[in-house]
Design an enzyme around this catalytic site. Structure first.
Site, mmCIF file in Angstrom:
data_model
loop_
_atom_site.group_PDB
_atom_site.id
_atom_site.type_symbol
_atom_site.label_atom_id
_atom_site.label_comp_id
_atom_site.label_asym_id
_atom_site.label_seq_id
_atom_site.Cartn_x
_atom_site.Cartn_y
_atom_site.Cartn_z
ATOM 1 N N ARG A 8 0.885 -1.175 0.000
ATOM 2 C CA ARG A 8 0.000 0.000 0.000
ATOM 3 C C ARG A 8 0.917 1.218 0.000
ATOM 4 N NH1 ARG A 8 -5.229 1.499 3.547
ATOM 5 N NH2 ARG A 8 -6.072 0.203 1.891
ATOM 6 N N CYS A 51 -16.399 1.890 0.996
ATOM 7 C CA CYS A 51 -15.237 1.032 1.282
ATOM 8 C C CYS A 51 -14.714 1.232 2.705
ATOM 9 C CB CYS A 51 -14.138 1.272 0.254
ATOM 10 S SG CYS A 51 -13.374 2.896 0.355
ATOM 11 N N ARG A 54 -13.528 -8.308 2.091
ATOM 12 C CA ARG A 54 -12.106 -8.092 1.781
ATOM 13 C C ARG A 54 -11.337 -9.383 2.080
ATOM 14 N NH1 ARG A 54 -9.948 -2.949 1.723
ATOM 15 N NH2 ARG A 54 -8.063 -4.014 1.023
#
Ligand code: CP
Ligand code: NVA
Length: 310
Positions: free
Chosen positions: A105, A268, A296
């Site tokens: 990320r 989200c 997820r």
């Protein structure tokens, strides 16, 4: 099909690979609910590089790896030499000697591409400034569960900032053959290259993608309305200015009046109530939103099993 490959963008997936992820995610979810273990990644290790914060991504990848019989290592930018300037290409080659897969990320999408170029193990994009593919694949699984119809029969409308989520929705909707509308302020449209690529992908599936500025017009007959924060990670300094610009793009009861009666609202997370979504709309859709968060886990287990499995 995905064995040994990276997952950087939904755009890179073939239609078969795209559908394979969604169907394996569904299968792995059913197995987990039935208490059946599936240790297909036994003895394997995933490294998780975080250059930005996370709640869902970290916990779902780590838990998912554990449930598949492997282990995950949390690698914060603060602790890695990467954070002190060691090149990504060296980090990639070193980590590839220890690990079976790398999740990252970060900010610039070019950092993920550089990592993937130099790593000899699969690299999974867990959010960049440009894309968030794991989240959008998850959202599509959640829509299948809640709508029970073919994705290609549904209209999804994104309202808000044309950000990494919007870009990935364009790619996801294109592969799924959906009707997708993004309603954003004129200066906050999704990335032009993503729009162009998604329009190309849409030709293959018959998806209809459009970009508009009027949220009321956009949500007409929508089956799914989705939104995201007005200030993404890295844009904190712009937050106050953005609140004014995006005020007409709040997902509230009045906006949803034009949508289909059975509309579901997705997010989200993290959500900023009173900004992109009102408290009442959020809570009325909490079941869907927290299924989305749960999914997820299942979607990423499918991605890891397919890319990192033997
Ligand atoms: N939706 C999502 O990616 O959440 P985190 O930032 O908590 O990982
Ligand atoms: N657009 C948001 C998504 C968070 C999961 C961000 O990048 O901060």
């Amino acid at each position: 099909m995905l064995k040994g490959k990276d997952l950087l963008s939904i755009h890179d997936l073939s239609l078969d690979e795209f559908h394979e992820i969604l169907s394996l995610a569904k299968e792995l979810k059913a197995m987990q609910k039935a208490g059946v273990q599936h240790h297909i990644l036994e003895g394997k290790t995933l490294g998780m590089i975080f250059e930005k914060s996370s709640t869902r991504t970290r916990v779902s990848f780590e838990t998912g790896m554990y449930q598949l019989g492997g282990q995950a290592l949390f690698l914060s930018n603060r602790d890695l030499q990467l954070g002190r300037g060691e090149p990504i290409k060296d980090t990639a080659r070193v980590l590839s000697r220890y690990l079976d897969g790398i999740m990252i990320r970060t900010y610039g999408h070019d950092r993920v591409e550089e990592l993937a170029k130099w790593a000899s193990v699969p690299v999974i994009n867990a959010l960049t400034d440009l894309l968030h593919p794991c989240q959008v694949l998850t959202d599509l699984l959640t829509i299948q569960e809640h709508k029970g119809s073919h994705l290609s029969d549904l209209k999804m409308v994104y309202v808000g900032d044309g950000n990494n989520m919007t870009n990935s929705y364009l790619y996801g909707a294109a592969k799924a053959g959906m009707t997708f509308v993004a309603a954003t302020p004129p200066d906050y449209r999704p990335d032009p290259t993503v729009v162009k690529n998604a329009m190309e992908d849409a030709k293959e599936t018959g998806a209809t993608l459009s970009l508009v500025t009027d949220p009321h017009e956009a949500v007409k007959d929508a089956d799914i309305v989705v939104t995201d924060t007005w200030a993404s990670m890295g844009q904190e300094a712009e937050h106050d200015a953005r609140k004014k610009i995006f005020a007409p793009y709040q997902v509230n009861k009045e906006l949803l009046a034009a949508a289909d009666k059975r509309v579901i609202v997705m997010h989200c997370l993290p959500a900023y109530r009173g900004e992109e979504i009102t408290e009442d709309v959020f809570e009325a859709n909490a079941d869907v939103i927290f299924d989305e968060a749960e999914n997820r886990l299942h979607t990423q287990k499918a991605i890891m099993a397919l890319t990192m499995g033997d």
